[in-house]
Write an enzyme that holds these catalytic residues in place. Structure first.
Site, PDB file in Angstrom:
ATOM      1  N   HIS A  27      12.516 -24.431  15.947  1.00 62.55           N
ATOM      2  CA  HIS A  27      12.629 -25.022  14.605  1.00 62.55           C
ATOM      3  C   HIS A  27      11.975 -24.019  13.649  1.00 62.55           C
ATOM      4  O   HIS A  27      11.035 -23.319  14.038  1.00 62.55           O
ATOM      5  CB  HIS A  27      11.848 -26.338  14.625  1.00 62.55           C
ATOM      6  N   GLN A  86       9.633 -33.246  19.456  1.00 61.03           N
ATOM      7  CA  GLN A  86      10.736 -34.029  20.034  1.00 61.03           C
ATOM      8  C   GLN A  86      10.414 -34.561  21.428  1.00 61.03           C
ATOM      9  O   GLN A  86      11.253 -35.248  22.020  1.00 61.03           O
ATOM     10  CB  GLN A  86      12.019 -33.169  20.097  1.00 61.03           C
ATOM     11  N   ASP A 129       5.224 -26.836  20.397  1.00 63.27           N
ATOM     12  CA  ASP A 129       5.785 -27.747  19.403  1.00 63.27           C
ATOM     13  C   ASP A 129       6.355 -28.952  20.161  1.00 63.27           C
ATOM     14  O   ASP A 129       7.390 -28.838  20.818  1.00 63.27           O
ATOM     15  CB  ASP A 129       6.882 -27.009  18.617  1.00 63.27           C
TER      16      ASP A 129
END
Lengths: 127, 404
Positions: free
Chosen positions: B121, B201, B198
């Protein structure tokens, strides 16, 4: 202007039929101005070609990697400004384009519809 | 007990809405999720009964608010198996990742290497690119395997050449594929490299424990896991937190201030200057309770059922599916394109049937371009989605055939 399109969701089908191969799509080989812009929020990429004679717009074409609304809007805008002067073209407002789609700046497709006008205004800046 | 989405849906008033004449189908959960009554009520209860400053004043209301706030912090930290002093509240994943990049910039010198991947991202690419540019370091971007997960051979090769920080995402917000995070953290640590994750999600959708995954820092967002917007979590290992400079200076992050000097608060408070987002923390704790009650394994299982059903119903003659194409390789999201139709137009077509999806470059332009597209359409599930809704989606998409 002659275009009356009403873009309700149910009319998407008509819009696609009409603009699947939009008028004015293509390249002007000896264009005086070529400008490409990407709207990073939606990913629409639009390149516009302008052929001028003095301050008069003789031809406008575009190529794109863009959605139906952006393509339709670019196609309609090209028709709208062909034969006009740069000054007249600079007077076209976002609302004029949005009205063609029977919508306003609250539309989820607002950015797609006004991108061609932003390219045009940038292209003619300072002319 | 398997999850019953119809029982779950009773807790989400918004799912009763009718949009464009059809009952709402919300398939944009990777962007943000809907909020259950329990979360909204927790925030309401806080404002109606406990609203005060926290960790400062000597009065009953403030100490009750502080108690709620600290309990919420413990709950949220516990949710990912972290110590309560290792959790810093942020606005969202983006802010968390930016904070980590800035905090670790001291480790980047001329020639230092940060390794990341093409799957990222933008929020896990741009902060690192800026840091290495500022410090004269280098960013190595590794590619993907054929199964659309990070290329481990390339990661290993990059690490062998010397690297300060390896940073990647857990689950791709475009592809829905799951990176082998335990192997990645082992590999990074074997080479004396920090591993930043990260988890935007993954944390909302599957069991996640920092003790098992062992990242040096990880970030996620409250609003992607039934919580309110504006609250996120940044986990950083204690030893790293002890050594980095606070980001913001001011109230609440100092023990004592004189005209000449100051002594910072202990971790994590020295990283949380100013009055915190108390309602956000309390709302997120209520979301954590909700997810615990349902069970993260159950949620993951439910979503994979939905993905399988979706894949079975998609007409591959008109739909191009990104990623591995086999149901068991996806977490609860999937991107696609309808041949000859721009994804924004696909989204609007589905919208007319009350189905909300996301389209565009999904804040991961390099990845979307590597897939040979400039934009994609994405379906992303959560615990309240049903097989019936997937059927509605597939039926609606079939009508697009008329457009092609």
């Amino acid at each position: 202007m002659g275009w009356r399109i009403k873009v309700e969701p149910r009319d998407l089908r008509d819009l696609l039929k009409r603009f699947k191969n939009p008028a004015n799509y293509g390249v002007i080989e000896n264009a005086d101005i070529v400008l490409e812009e990407t709207d990073y929020s939606c990913g629409d990429k639009l390149r516009m070609f302008f052929k001028l004679e003095g301050k008069r717009i003789m031809d406008v074409k575009f190529t794109s990697e863009a959605c139906l609304f952006c393509n339709a809007s670019a196609s309609l805008l090209a028709d709208l400004v062909k034969g006009k002067t740069v000054e007249e073209a600079l007077n076209v407002k976002e609302e004029d384009l949005l009205r063609l789609f029977n919508t306003d700046s609250k539309s989820p497709r607002y950015r797609c519809i006004v991108l061609p006008l932003r390219v045009l205004k940038k292209a003619f800046q300072g002319l | 007990m398997p999850l019953d989405p119809y029982t779950v849906r009773e807790d989400f008033p918004i799912l009763k809405r009718v949009i464009n004449g059809k009952s709402l189908v919300y398939f944009n959960n990777a962007a943000t999720t809907q909020k259950p009554i329990q979360v909204v009520e927790a925030i309401k209860d806080y404002y109606y009964n406990y609203n005060s400053d926290v960790l400062r004043s000597v009065n009953t209301l403030s100490s009750q608010a502080t108690d709620l706030y600290m309990k919420a912090r413990r709950k949220i930290a516990g949710f990912i198996g972290a110590g309560e002093d290792e959790v810093i509240f942020t606005r969202n994943t983006t802010e968390g990742l930016n904070m980590v990049a800035e905090a670790l910039s001291g480790r980047i010198r001329i020639g230092s290497v940060v390794v990341t991947s093409i799957m990222e991202h933008h929020s896990n690419l741009l902060p690192w690119r800026r840091i290495v540019a500022r410090k004269g370091g280098r960013l190595t971007i590794v590619g993907m395997n054929r199964d659309f997960t990070i290329d481990m051979d390339m990661v290993e090769k990059s690490l062998e050449e010397g690297c300060e920080i390896l940073t990647t995402l857990h689950i791709s917000n475009v592809l829905g594929t799951v990176n082998p995070v335990r192997e990645l953290s082992k590999l990074a640590h074997k080479h004396g490299c920090l591993f930043i994750l990260d988890a935007a999600q993954s944390v909302p959708h599957m069991p996640f424990n920092v003790k098992e995954v062992d990242p040096d820092a990880t970030a996620f967002s409250g609003h992607k896991m039934l919580g309110p917007t504006g609250i996120g979590v940044l986990y950083v290992k204690r030893n790293i937190l002890e050594e980095v400079e606070p980001f913001l200076l001011g109230g609440g992050m100092v023990k004592t201030v004189t005209l000449e000097t100051q002594v910072y608060e202990d971790i994590p408070f020295r990283f949380e200057a100013g009055t915190p987002n108390i309602e956000g923390v309390i709302g997120l704790a209520a979301a954590v309770d909700y997810l615990h009650k349902i069970g993260l394994e159950n949620i993951a299982e439910h979503e994979s059922k939905l993905v399988k059903h979706l894949l079975e119903g998609l007409d591959r003659s008109i739909v191009e599916i990104y990623g591995p194409g086999e149901a068991d390789k996806y977490a609860g999201l999937l991107s696609f394109n309808v041949k000859g139709v721009h994804p924004h137009d696909v989204a609007q077509f589905l919208d007319a049937d009350g189905i909300m999806i996301r389209s565009g470059a999904l804040c991961a332009e390099p990845l979307v371009n590597a897939l040979g597209a400039s934009a994609v359409a994405r379906v992303s599930f959560y615990l309240y989605n049903t097989l019936e809704e997937v059927d509605r989606f597939n039926e609606s998409l079939k009508k697009i055939r008329l457009l092609v």
